[in-house]
Design a protein around this motif. Structure first.
Motif, PDB file in Angstrom:
ATOM      1  N   HIS A 111       0.817  -1.223   0.000  1.00  0.00           N
ATOM      2  CA  HIS A 111       0.000   0.000   0.000  1.00  0.00           C
ATOM      3  C   HIS A 111       0.855   1.280   0.000  1.00  0.00           C
ATOM      4  O   HIS A 111       0.482   2.280  -0.623  1.00  0.00           O
ATOM      5  CB  HIS A 111      -0.891  -0.045   1.253  1.00  0.00           C
ATOM      6  N   HIS A 115       0.920   4.293  -2.790  1.00  0.00           N
ATOM      7  CA  HIS A 115       0.706   5.741  -2.599  1.00  0.00           C
ATOM      8  C   HIS A 115       1.721   6.526  -3.441  1.00  0.00           C
ATOM      9  O   HIS A 115       1.399   7.533  -4.049  1.00  0.00           O
ATOM     10  CB  HIS A 115       0.853   6.126  -1.128  1.00  0.00           C
ATOM     11  N   SER A 141       0.503   9.871   5.478  1.00  0.00           N
ATOM     12  CA  SER A 141      -0.861   9.327   5.476  1.00  0.00           C
ATOM     13  C   SER A 141      -1.363   9.224   6.906  1.00  0.00           C
ATOM     14  O   SER A 141      -0.751   9.760   7.826  1.00  0.00           O
ATOM     15  CB  SER A 141      -0.860   7.959   4.796  1.00  0.00           C
ATOM     16  N   GLY A 142      -2.471   8.507   7.073  1.00  0.00           N
ATOM     17  CA  GLY A 142      -3.036   8.359   8.409  1.00  0.00           C
ATOM     18  C   GLY A 142      -2.182   7.452   9.287  1.00  0.00           C
ATOM     19  O   GLY A 142      -2.181   7.584  10.510  1.00  0.00           O
ATOM     20  N   GLY A 143      -1.453   6.548   8.677  1.00  0.00           N
ATOM     21  CA  GLY A 143      -0.672   5.593   9.457  1.00  0.00           C
ATOM     22  C   GLY A 143       0.830   5.758   9.302  1.00  0.00           C
ATOM     23  O   GLY A 143       1.597   5.156  10.058  1.00  0.00           O
ATOM     24  N   GLY A 168      -0.975  12.296   9.722  1.00  0.00           N
ATOM     25  CA  GLY A 168      -2.442  12.186   9.606  1.00  0.00           C
ATOM     26  C   GLY A 168      -3.094  11.953  10.958  1.00  0.00           C
ATOM     27  O   GLY A 168      -4.169  12.490  11.247  1.00  0.00           O
ATOM     28  N   ASP A 172      -5.945  14.045  12.814  1.00  0.00           N
ATOM     29  CA  ASP A 172      -7.187  13.396  13.254  1.00  0.00           C
ATOM     30  C   ASP A 172      -7.408  13.507  14.761  1.00  0.00           C
ATOM     31  O   ASP A 172      -8.522  13.777  15.218  1.00  0.00           O
ATOM     32  CB  ASP A 172      -7.188  11.911  12.841  1.00  0.00           C
ATOM     33  N   PRO A 183     -12.639  11.756   9.258  1.00  0.00           N
ATOM     34  CA  PRO A 183     -11.250  12.078   9.558  1.00  0.00           C
ATOM     35  C   PRO A 183     -11.068  13.586   9.660  1.00  0.00           C
ATOM     36  O   PRO A 183     -11.673  14.357   8.911  1.00  0.00           O
ATOM     37  CB  PRO A 183     -10.506  11.509   8.353  1.00  0.00           C
ATOM     38  N   GLY A 185      -8.437  15.624   9.177  1.00  0.00           N
ATOM     39  CA  GLY A 185      -7.568  16.387   8.273  1.00  0.00           C
ATOM     40  C   GLY A 185      -8.341  17.333   7.356  1.00  0.00           C
ATOM     41  O   GLY A 185      -8.058  18.542   7.324  1.00  0.00           O
ATOM     42  N   PRO A 186      -9.320  16.831   6.617  1.00  0.00           N
ATOM     43  CA  PRO A 186     -10.047  17.717   5.694  1.00  0.00           C
ATOM     44  C   PRO A 186     -10.744  18.873   6.420  1.00  0.00           C
ATOM     45  O   PRO A 186     -10.796  19.988   5.901  1.00  0.00           O
ATOM     46  CB  PRO A 186     -11.070  16.784   5.033  1.00  0.00           C
ATOM     47  N   ASP A 189      -8.158  21.457   7.403  1.00  0.00           N
ATOM     48  CA  ASP A 189      -7.763  22.127   6.156  1.00  0.00           C
ATOM     49  C   ASP A 189      -8.774  23.240   5.825  1.00  0.00           C
ATOM     50  O   ASP A 189      -8.408  24.389   5.548  1.00  0.00           O
ATOM     51  CB  ASP A 189      -7.741  21.059   5.038  1.00  0.00           C
ATOM     52  N   GLY A 276      -2.564  10.480   1.971  1.00  0.00           N
ATOM     53  CA  GLY A 276      -3.770  11.268   2.256  1.00  0.00           C
ATOM     54  C   GLY A 276      -3.507  12.698   2.714  1.00  0.00           C
ATOM     55  O   GLY A 276      -4.219  13.622   2.314  1.00  0.00           O
ATOM     56  N   VAL A 277      -2.486  12.899   3.540  1.00  0.00           N
ATOM     57  CA  VAL A 277      -2.220  14.249   4.058  1.00  0.00           C
ATOM     58  C   VAL A 277      -1.737  15.179   2.943  1.00  0.00           C
ATOM     59  O   VAL A 277      -1.850  16.401   3.041  1.00  0.00           O
ATOM     60  CB  VAL A 277      -1.219  14.183   5.249  1.00  0.00           C
ATOM     61  N   ASN A 280      -3.758  18.043   1.619  1.00  0.00           N
ATOM     62  CA  ASN A 280      -3.885  19.303   2.381  1.00  0.00           C
ATOM     63  C   ASN A 280      -3.465  20.522   1.558  1.00  0.00           C
ATOM     64  O   ASN A 280      -2.333  20.596   1.055  1.00  0.00           O
ATOM     65  CB  ASN A 280      -3.027  19.199   3.653  1.00  0.00           C
ATOM     66  N   THR A 307      -5.570  10.295  -1.298  1.00  0.00           N
ATOM     67  CA  THR A 307      -6.173   9.446  -0.267  1.00  0.00           C
ATOM     68  C   THR A 307      -6.353   8.038  -0.832  1.00  0.00           C
ATOM     69  O   THR A 307      -6.194   7.817  -2.035  1.00  0.00           O
ATOM     70  CB  THR A 307      -7.527  10.028   0.185  1.00  0.00           C
ATOM     71  N   ASP A 308      -6.719   7.095   0.042  1.00  0.00           N
ATOM     72  CA  ASP A 308      -6.773   5.688  -0.374  1.00  0.00           C
ATOM     73  C   ASP A 308      -7.678   5.474  -1.585  1.00  0.00           C
ATOM     74  O   ASP A 308      -8.812   5.947  -1.608  1.00  0.00           O
ATOM     75  CB  ASP A 308      -7.248   4.822   0.803  1.00  0.00           C
TER      76      ASP A 308
END
Ligand code: KG4
Ligand code: ZN
Length: 339
Positions: A111, A115, A141-143, A168, A172, A183, A185-186, A189, A276-277, A280, A307-308
């Motif tokens: 994964h 990305h 990303s988130g992780g 991320g 969050d 989540p 982040g958005p 933003d 994902g981040v 932003n 994002t995913d």
């Protein structure tokens, strides 16, 4: 003959399928899972159940929108990891069954690599630049939060990473403290656009070389709000835009500082963002300005590929297909993996 890859992504809370033909996206379908919103984060048990429910309809729509039949698929690529094991199992089991039934190759995808390879996704009728090798990628990303020297499509080396929370997660978790939906982040933003990034000052970590840390910032933010709210009950509501803008600016500074350091030390001036981040708007703008100052060539995927999504899984599958890098039916998902 065309190489047509069906990509499947189910590592977290998005069930996604996409068709990529010869590197061009034909369809890209994502079903996100509303069910987690009321819990303020992803509930693994509910995520795997939702994947189980969504996977077949999502694949059907992806094939239909791409205008291809099952017989046209050359290989199926799926996310092997990292991610939630129960979620990964749904995508990998589906892919195994599909490959077996259609007698086509099965391709495991990392994964995190995906990305980064989202930077190479092409759309018919749209021209955009792809990064030359080697390039330095900030994967946020988130992780995960990593600096990755990318030497080739499938040859990547992590030179720095977070020692605790990911960027991320910082977005969050701080959003949750402010009562914003998951989540976060958005939402941060969006509110940041109206706030003053210099209104409040938060802790920046001191970490080794190219490593990151965000847990100190999260704690600092939490304690600051706790103290202010005891003085003024409505502090968060009255200062929301400034809080978001100041927090976001701190996260961007931390990311940018390390990226500058890594670019200087490696001598690489082709810089990319992924994950994902990197959706932003403040981060995209700050990197754009820094790139202009430093003569970097900057590459950022279109927002909907940050994002995913499964298009990034399919494009990675495409490059692995070219190398005949196929998996067996004994493939197992992995919760942890490096790019
Ligand atoms: O890459 P991704 O979709 O999933 C993982 O592999 O983790 O990243 C999800 C993360 C979440 O933490 C989310 O809050 C963050 O990306 N994110 C954003 C924005 N859009 C998504 N963070 C800041 N600003 C955004 N616009
Ligand atoms: Zn991801």
């Amino acid at each position: 003959m065309n190489i047509t890859i069906l990509g499947i992504e189910s590592s977290c809370d998005d069930t996604a399928a996409a068709v990529v033909q010869d590197g061009y996206i034909l369809s890209n379908i994502v079903a996100d899972q509303e069910v987690h919103k009321k819990y303020g984060g992803v509930v693994p048990e509910l995520a795997s159940r939702a994947h189980q429910k969504n996977i077949i309809p999502v694949v059907e729509v992806a094939l239909e929108q791409a205008g291809v039949r099952m017989e046209d698929i050359s290989a199926i690529a799926f996310t092997r990891g990292p991610g939630l094991l129960g979620s990964l199992l749904v995508g990998s089991s589906f892919a195994k069954g599909f490959a077996l039934a259609r007698k086509i190759p099965l391709i495991e995808v990392n994964h995190l690599q995906a990305h980064i390879l989202a930077l190479f996704l092409r759309e018919k009728g749209r021209n955009f630049d792809v990064p030359p090798f080697p390039f330095l990628c900030l994967l946020v990303s988130g992780g995960h939060t990593q600096l990755v020297v990318t030497r080739d499509y499938l040859e990547m080396k992590v030179i720095g990473q977070t020692i605790d929370d990911a960027a991320g997660e910082a977005f969050d978790k701080c959003a949750k403290v402010m009562g914003l939906p998951y989540p976060g982040g958005p939402a941060i933003d969006k509110f940041s656009l109206e706030g003053n990034p210099g209104a409040f000052h938060f802790t920046k970590p001191k970490t080794e070389k190219f490593d990151f840390s965000f847990s100190g910032l999260k704690t600092n933010f939490l304690y600051f709000l706790r103290d202010e709210v005891t003085k003024d009950r409505d502090f968060i509501l009255n200062n929301r835009a400034d809080l978001c803008a100041s927090l976001q600016a701190t996260i961007i500074d931390i990311l940018l500082d390390k990226c500058i350091k890594a670019a200087e030390e490696t001598g690489i001036t082709d810089i990319a963002l992924a994950g994902g981040v990197s959706a932003n708007s403040g981060l995209r703008k700050a990197f754009g300005e820094e790139a202009a100052r430093r003569n970097w060539a900057l590459f950022i995927p279109a927002v909907h590929y940050t994002t995913d999504n499964a298009a990034m899984i399919a494009i990675t599958g495409y490059y692995k297909y070219l190398k005949k890098d196929f998996a067996g039916q004994d493939s197992i998902p992995l919760a942890r993996m490096k790019p």
